[in-house]
Structure formats: structure tokens, C-alpha cells
Design a protein around this motif. Structure first.
Motif, mmCIF file in Angstrom:
data_model
loop_
_atom_site.group_PDB
_atom_site.id
_atom_site.type_symbol
_atom_site.label_atom_id
_atom_site.label_comp_id
_atom_site.label_asym_id
_atom_site.label_seq_id
_atom_site.Cartn_x
_atom_site.Cartn_y
_atom_site.Cartn_z
ATOM 1 N N MET A 160 0.861 -1.189 0.000
ATOM 2 C CA MET A 160 0.000 0.000 0.000
ATOM 3 C C MET A 160 0.896 1.237 0.000
ATOM 4 O O MET A 160 1.869 1.311 0.740
ATOM 5 C CB MET A 160 -0.895 -0.034 1.251
ATOM 6 N N ASP A 161 0.534 2.191 -0.847
ATOM 7 C CA ASP A 161 1.365 3.392 -0.880
ATOM 8 C C ASP A 161 1.117 4.258 0.358
ATOM 9 O O ASP A 161 0.125 4.088 1.063
ATOM 10 C CB ASP A 161 1.190 4.175 -2.182
ATOM 11 N N GLN A 162 2.014 5.174 0.617
ATOM 12 C CA GLN A 162 1.982 5.961 1.856
ATOM 13 C C GLN A 162 0.718 6.805 1.958
ATOM 14 O O GLN A 162 0.138 6.926 3.036
ATOM 15 C CB GLN A 162 3.214 6.842 1.947
ATOM 16 N N LYS A 163 0.273 7.383 0.848
ATOM 17 C CA LYS A 163 -0.923 8.231 0.868
ATOM 18 C C LYS A 163 -2.160 7.436 1.281
ATOM 19 O O LYS A 163 -2.944 7.876 2.116
ATOM 20 C CB LYS A 163 -1.120 8.863 -0.514
ATOM 21 N N LYS A 164 -2.320 6.245 0.713
ATOM 22 C CA LYS A 164 -3.453 5.390 1.072
ATOM 23 C C LYS A 164 -3.375 4.980 2.538
ATOM 24 O O LYS A 164 -4.381 4.946 3.242
ATOM 25 C CB LYS A 164 -3.470 4.134 0.197
ATOM 26 N N GLU A 165 -2.184 4.661 2.975
ATOM 27 C CA GLU A 165 -1.980 4.239 4.356
ATOM 28 C C GLU A 165 -2.350 5.363 5.333
ATOM 29 O O GLU A 165 -3.013 5.132 6.340
ATOM 30 C CB GLU A 165 -0.518 3.824 4.550
ATOM 31 N N LEU A 166 -1.940 6.593 5.010
ATOM 32 C CA LEU A 166 -2.276 7.731 5.866
ATOM 33 C C LEU A 166 -3.790 7.969 5.894
ATOM 34 O O LEU A 166 -4.350 8.288 6.940
ATOM 35 C CB LEU A 166 -1.547 8.991 5.392
ATOM 36 N N LYS A 167 -4.460 7.822 4.760
ATOM 37 C CA LYS A 167 -5.917 7.972 4.709
ATOM 38 C C LYS A 167 -6.597 6.948 5.597
ATOM 39 O O LYS A 167 -7.546 7.256 6.316
ATOM 40 C CB LYS A 167 -6.426 7.834 3.272
ATOM 41 N N GLU A 168 -6.123 5.716 5.538
ATOM 42 C CA GLU A 168 -6.709 4.650 6.359
ATOM 43 C C GLU A 168 -6.486 4.929 7.848
ATOM 44 O O GLU A 168 -7.385 4.738 8.663
ATOM 45 C CB GLU A 168 -6.120 3.288 5.975
ATOM 46 N N GLN A 169 -5.307 5.405 8.214
ATOM 47 C CA GLN A 169 -5.032 5.744 9.605
ATOM 48 C C GLN A 169 -5.942 6.869 10.073
ATOM 49 O O GLN A 169 -6.455 6.838 11.181
ATOM 50 C CB GLN A 169 -3.566 6.155 9.780
ATOM 51 N N TYR A 170 -6.154 7.859 9.216
ATOM 52 C CA TYR A 170 -7.021 8.994 9.561
ATOM 53 C C TYR A 170 -8.452 8.520 9.805
ATOM 54 O O TYR A 170 -9.103 8.956 10.751
ATOM 55 C CB TYR A 170 -6.978 10.032 8.433
ATOM 56 N N LYS A 171 -8.936 7.617 8.980
ATOM 57 C CA LYS A 171 -10.301 7.099 9.130
ATOM 58 C C LYS A 171 -10.473 6.324 10.429
ATOM 59 O O LYS A 171 -11.566 6.268 10.976
ATOM 60 C CB LYS A 171 -10.657 6.199 7.947
#
Length: 113
Positions: free
Chosen positions: A1-12
Motif C-alpha cells: 500500500m502506498d503511503q498516501k493510502k496508508e495515511l488515509k486509512e489511519q485517519y479514518k
């Protein structure tokens, strides 16, 4: 998973917190008291101030005049939710905000409410 997707998932995954916040003008001591049922919305409020679209004209005017560096935005109290039973979150959040408004009296020369 790329970093941007990972950060979005963490935010959610960050739990939604309700609470009262304070915006302080560090130059003149004026404050604004508000509340959100989702404190993530503070980012949206800051964006509105930065884009000159805040619905509080007094706060917006001083934000424009003093600049964003003259202001501090902080959460002053989180709404404590019971584990069980009925809980009117909207009503309790209004009461919590009113408590802070009564305590700080952010009117006239003291604030933006």
C-alpha cells in the motif's frame, strides 16, 4: 500500500471526538468558544479562516488583520460519552460549550462570541 493510502486509512481509524474548542488571539487576548461533534472539523474551520470564508465576521476581520500566527486553536474539553444507555450528544455538547462561554465570557472586548 502506498503511503498516501496508508495515511488515509489511519485517519479514518481515528475515533470521532466531540468537544469544545477555543481560538485565542495572542495579540489582544480575545477568544472564541465553539464546539464540534467531530473535532476533526477544526481543520475545516482553520481553512475557512485562511480563505476568508468564516461566518464570524469579527473573528475573520482580526484573523486577516493580525495573521494566522497571532492565533492559537486548542481543544479545551472533550465530551465524555457513557459506555451504555441513552445519551443526547447534541444537548450535552451544547451544555458543555455553554459552561465554557459562561466561564470565559468571550463577548465585546473579551471575545468573538
Amino acid at each position: 500500500m502506498d503511503q498516501k493510502k496508508e495515511l488515509k486509512e489511519q485517519y479514518k481509524e481515528i475515533p470521532i471526538q466531540s468537544g469544545v474548542f477555543k481560538i485565542t488571539n495572542n495579540e489582544n487576548g480575545k477568544v472564541y468558544i465553539g464546539s464540534f461533534n467531530n473535532l476533526k472539523r477544526l481543520n475545516g474551520l482553520k481553512f475557512m479562516l485562511m480563505t476568508n470564508t468564516c461566518i464570524n465576521p469579527l473573528l475573520q476581520n482580526e484573523w486577516n488583520g493580525f495573521g494566522s500566527d497571532a492565533f492559537t486553536i486548542e481543544t479545551v474539553e472533550m465530551l465524555k460519552k457513557p459506555e451504555e444507555g441513552y445519551f443526547d450528544e447534541k444537548r450535552e455538547l451544547e451544555k458543555l460549550e455553554q459552561k465554557w462561554i459562561e466561564q470565559l465570557q468571550p463577548f465585546g472586548d473579551k471575545g468573538y462570541n
